[in-house]
Motif scaffolding. Structure first.
Motif, PDB file in Angstrom:
ATOM      1  N   SER A 168       0.832  -1.205   0.000  1.00 42.51           N
ATOM      2  CA  SER A 168       0.000   0.000   0.000  1.00 42.51           C
ATOM      3  C   SER A 168       0.864   1.250   0.000  1.00 42.51           C
ATOM      4  O   SER A 168       1.976   1.264   0.533  1.00 42.51           O
ATOM      5  N   THR A 170       1.915   4.982   1.250  1.00 44.42           N
ATOM      6  CA  THR A 170       2.036   5.452   2.622  1.00 44.42           C
ATOM      7  C   THR A 170       2.571   6.882   2.605  1.00 44.42           C
ATOM      8  O   THR A 170       2.596   7.531   1.564  1.00 44.42           O
ATOM      9  N   ALA A 183       6.114   0.516   4.950  1.00 41.00           N
ATOM     10  CA  ALA A 183       5.015  -0.221   4.330  1.00 41.00           C
ATOM     11  C   ALA A 183       5.332  -1.710   4.384  1.00 41.00           C
ATOM     12  O   ALA A 183       6.485  -2.111   4.585  1.00 41.00           O
TER      13      ALA A 183
END
Length: 340
Positions: A168, A170, A183
């Motif tokens: 994802s 960040t 992450a």
């Protein structure tokens, strides 16, 4: 005799003995911008750590970066000022100096006057992951501006992982003592063997992890993560052929080679054998050893089974001879006339 009352006098402030100066925020996006501000505060104490007398004058200065309000008077030992960025960026380090008592009592504090991201460094990451959809590791990224100082807290960092994995986007944290984004990268089961070799090298892919920060196209850094596959697994691999065939007819045989996690394994040497009838591997010669390799999708395509002329049963056996194989798959075949 003379009688008198004692008058008590409390002295709660002496002359300045110590001063502490700080800034809030500690990092401003002021490099290249005018009048971006940071609040400056100075705490002035006497030798007993009490606030000095109100209206004690505190003078503020800075180095060649920016401008700061020149002076302020204390209220309960506190004096305030404001730093303002100018068009001078230099090294992005602004030292704020507060002093009183004719310069005998002074202190300084560092203010980061940062710019946009200019460098991204993935300095810690998992170099190897099992491609099973479970294995994972943390990725740490440092983002700095053109002067090599920390970018603002909350600077966006975008990730991309090729070919298959989950991570994802960040943002960085702190900005005062570091500019770090964290992450978690999780592997995925691969849809093909991206590192095709004969024999199988056990590497499903050399994954490319890229972190990008900054406006527009931004700046980025890419590292390589090996995604490893396992050994051939009997329960996941497949031997496919019609289970009922007519006498003297021919049927294609397909084989799918997978590991326990379901990864498709390429480069595996596979042989096929029939207990009755015969198999060819595309060369039209039923007398030789029928041998094919799995492709990048784990498929072994090209075997053809020719049934005998009489009804009965036969067994098709395929063997994976790759060093990471060693499994045997078997399928029973009924040979009988079928209704049209």
């Amino acid at each position: 005799s003379v009688l008198s009352d004692v008058t008590l006098i409390g002295v709660n402030a002496g002359p300045p003995d110590h001063i502490s100066v700080g800034v809030d925020p500690c990092n401003i996006l002021g490099c290249g911008f005018v009048n971006v501000t940071s609040n400056v505060v100075a705490l002035v104490e006497d030798m007993y750590n009490n606030p000095v007398m109100d209206t004690t004058v505190v003078y503020f200065t800075t180095n060649t970066i920016g401008m700061v309000d020149a002076s302020s008077i204390t209220d309960e030992g506190i004096a305030t000022s404001i730093f303002r960025s100018t068009n001078e960026c230099l090294d992005g380090r602004a030292w704020i100096i507060a002093e009183t008592d004719a310069g005998n009592v002074k202190d300084s504090s560092l203010l980061w006057v940062s710019g946009f991201p200019a460098s991204v460094d993935i300095y810690s990451y998992p170099t190897v992951l099992q491609a099973d959809g479970v294995d994972n590791g943390y990725v740490y990224v440092e983002v700095l501006d053109a002067n090599g100082i920390f970018t603002l807290d909350g600077t966006d960092v975008e990730f991309d992982f090729w070919p298959e994995g989950a991570i994802s986007n960040t943002e960085t944290s702190d900005g005062c003592h570091a500019s770090i984004a964290k992450a978690k990268l999780t592997s995925q089961v691969l849809s093909k063997d991206y590192s095709y070799t004969i024999p199988d090298d056990g590497i499903g892919a050399y994954g490319q992890l890229t972190a990008t920060a900054g406006i527009g196209s931004g700046v980025s850094h890419t590292v390589t993560v090996q995604l490893l596959t396992g050994y051939t697994h009997t329960g996941e691999s497949e031997l496919n052929i019609n289970t009922t065939v007519a006498p003297s007819s021919s049927e294609p045989i397909t084989v799918l080679i997978k590991d326990r996690a379901g990864n498709l394994l390429g480069g595996h040497l596979v042989t096929a054998f029939a207990s009755d009838g015969y198999i060819t591997d595309g060369d039209g010669d039923p007398s030789d050893v029928d041998t094919l390799y799995s492709n990048e999708y784990g498929e072994v395509v090209g075997f053809t089974y020719t049934a005998p002329a009489v009804e009965g049963n036969a067994y098709i056996t395929v063997t994976d001879h790759d060093p990471r194989g060693g499994v045997i798959l078997t399928q029973k075949i009924k040979i009988k006339e079928t209704d049209n």
